[in-house]
Design a protein around this motif. Structure first.
Motif, PDB file in Angstrom:
ATOM      1  N   LYS A  86       0.655  -1.126   0.089  1.00 12.56           N
ATOM      2  CA  LYS A  86       0.071  -0.072  -0.114  1.00 12.56           C
ATOM      3  C   LYS A  86       0.975   1.269   0.027  1.00 12.56           C
ATOM      4  O   LYS A  86       2.024   1.242   0.486  1.00 12.56           O
ATOM      5  CB  LYS A  86      -0.870   0.016   1.384  1.00 12.56           C
ATOM      6  N   PRO A  87       0.360   2.380  -0.361  1.00 11.94           N
ATOM      7  CA  PRO A  87       1.009   3.371  -0.789  1.00 11.94           C
ATOM      8  C   PRO A  87       1.586   4.003   1.076  1.00 11.94           C
ATOM      9  O   PRO A  87       2.755   4.641   1.074  1.00 11.94           O
ATOM     10  CB  PRO A  87       0.031   4.653  -0.983  1.00 11.94           C
ATOM     11  N   GLU A  88       0.963   3.636   1.922  1.00 12.01           N
ATOM     12  CA  GLU A  88       1.462   4.118   3.143  1.00 12.01           C
ATOM     13  C   GLU A  88       2.509   3.117   3.937  1.00 12.01           C
ATOM     14  O   GLU A  88       2.998   3.204   4.711  1.00 12.01           O
ATOM     15  CB  GLU A  88       0.261   3.857   4.261  1.00 12.01           C
ATOM     16  N   ASP A  89       2.909   1.913   2.836  1.00 17.69           N
ATOM     17  CA  ASP A  89       4.025   1.288   3.253  1.00 17.69           C
ATOM     18  C   ASP A  89       5.297   1.597   2.926  1.00 17.69           C
ATOM     19  O   ASP A  89       6.572   1.387   3.342  1.00 17.69           O
ATOM     20  CB  ASP A  89       4.236  -0.297   2.608  1.00 17.69           C
ATOM     21  N   THR A  90       5.332   3.083   1.959  1.00 24.08           N
ATOM     22  CA  THR A  90       6.303   3.739   1.712  1.00 24.08           C
ATOM     23  C   THR A  90       7.417   4.110   2.874  1.00 24.08           C
ATOM     24  O   THR A  90       6.690   4.925   3.528  1.00 24.08           O
ATOM     25  CB  THR A  90       6.045   4.937   0.739  1.00 24.08           C
ATOM     26  N   ALA A  91       8.512   4.039   2.817  1.00 20.62           N
ATOM     27  CA  ALA A  91       9.479   4.192   3.886  1.00 20.62           C
ATOM     28  C   ALA A  91      10.776   3.711   3.691  1.00 20.62           C
ATOM     29  O   ALA A  91      11.123   2.998   2.569  1.00 20.62           O
ATOM     30  CB  ALA A  91       9.005   3.668   5.198  1.00 20.62           C
ATOM     31  N   VAL A  92      11.817   3.828   4.257  1.00 21.65           N
ATOM     32  CA  VAL A  92      13.217   3.407   4.424  1.00 21.65           C
ATOM     33  C   VAL A  92      12.998   2.101   5.280  1.00 21.65           C
ATOM     34  O   VAL A  92      12.651   2.489   6.405  1.00 21.65           O
ATOM     35  CB  VAL A  92      14.254   4.332   4.550  1.00 21.65           C
ATOM     36  N   TYR A  93      13.327   1.112   4.739  1.00 21.99           N
ATOM     37  CA  TYR A  93      13.484  -0.195   5.549  1.00 21.99           C
ATOM     38  C   TYR A  93      14.752  -0.330   6.126  1.00 21.99           C
ATOM     39  O   TYR A  93      15.667  -0.595   5.213  1.00 21.99           O
ATOM     40  CB  TYR A  93      12.634  -1.299   5.026  1.00 21.99           C
ATOM     41  N   TYR A  94      14.854  -0.732   7.371  1.00 23.41           N
ATOM     42  CA  TYR A  94      16.042  -1.253   8.026  1.00 23.41           C
ATOM     43  C   TYR A  94      15.854  -2.541   8.699  1.00 23.41           C
ATOM     44  O   TYR A  94      15.017  -2.790   9.326  1.00 23.41           O
ATOM     45  CB  TYR A  94      16.494  -0.177   9.061  1.00 23.41           C
ATOM     46  N   CYS A  95      16.977  -3.349   8.691  1.00 20.39           N
ATOM     47  CA  CYS A  95      17.212  -4.572   9.660  1.00 20.39           C
ATOM     48  C   CYS A  95      17.923  -4.326  10.863  1.00 20.39           C
ATOM     49  O   CYS A  95      18.885  -3.308  10.647  1.00 20.39           O
ATOM     50  CB  CYS A  95      17.680  -5.525   8.642  1.00 20.39           C
TER      51      CYS A  95
END
Length: 115
Positions: A86-95
């Motif tokens: 979804k558009p609201e999943d837009t982000a920088v993802y970090y582990c």
């Protein structure tokens, strides 16, 4: 300290899928704390999914049923399969991986979901 490299991010349309990978520079088999976080512009970093002691798995409510976290100890890699984006999943993802009580972060990978 372990070095982590995330990959797999990109631009995808809403409803699409991506699989993020987090490759560690050393064995993660002894880790009881592996997690994926994300940070959207202007927002705090939040925990998205994690694998804890005994293999317990956590998902934040907004991704339940859509995201799956997994680990491959033979490849020293943690994955995040993301479906029905979804558009609201837009982000920088970090582990983040905890080894011997020390947590390490990767550099992040950008995920952008267009509507």
């Amino acid at each position: 300290q372990v070095q982590l490299v995330e990959s797999g991010g990109g631009l995808v349309q809403a409803g699409g899928s991506l699989r993020l990978s987090c490759a560690a520079s050393r064995s993660i088999s002894s880790s009881n704390g592996l997690g994926w976080y994300r940070q959207a512009p202007g927002k705090q970093r939040e925990l998205v999914a994690s694998i804890g002691s005994g293999g317990s798995i956590y998902y934040t409510d907004s991704v339940k049923g859509r995201f799956t976290i997994s680990r491959d100890n033979a490849k020293n890699t943690v994955y995040l399969q993301m479906n029905s984006l979804k558009p609201e999943d837009t982000a920088v993802y970090y582990c983040n991986i905890v080894l011997r009580g020390v947590g390490s972060w990767g550099q992040g990978t950008q995920v952008t979901v267009s509507s």
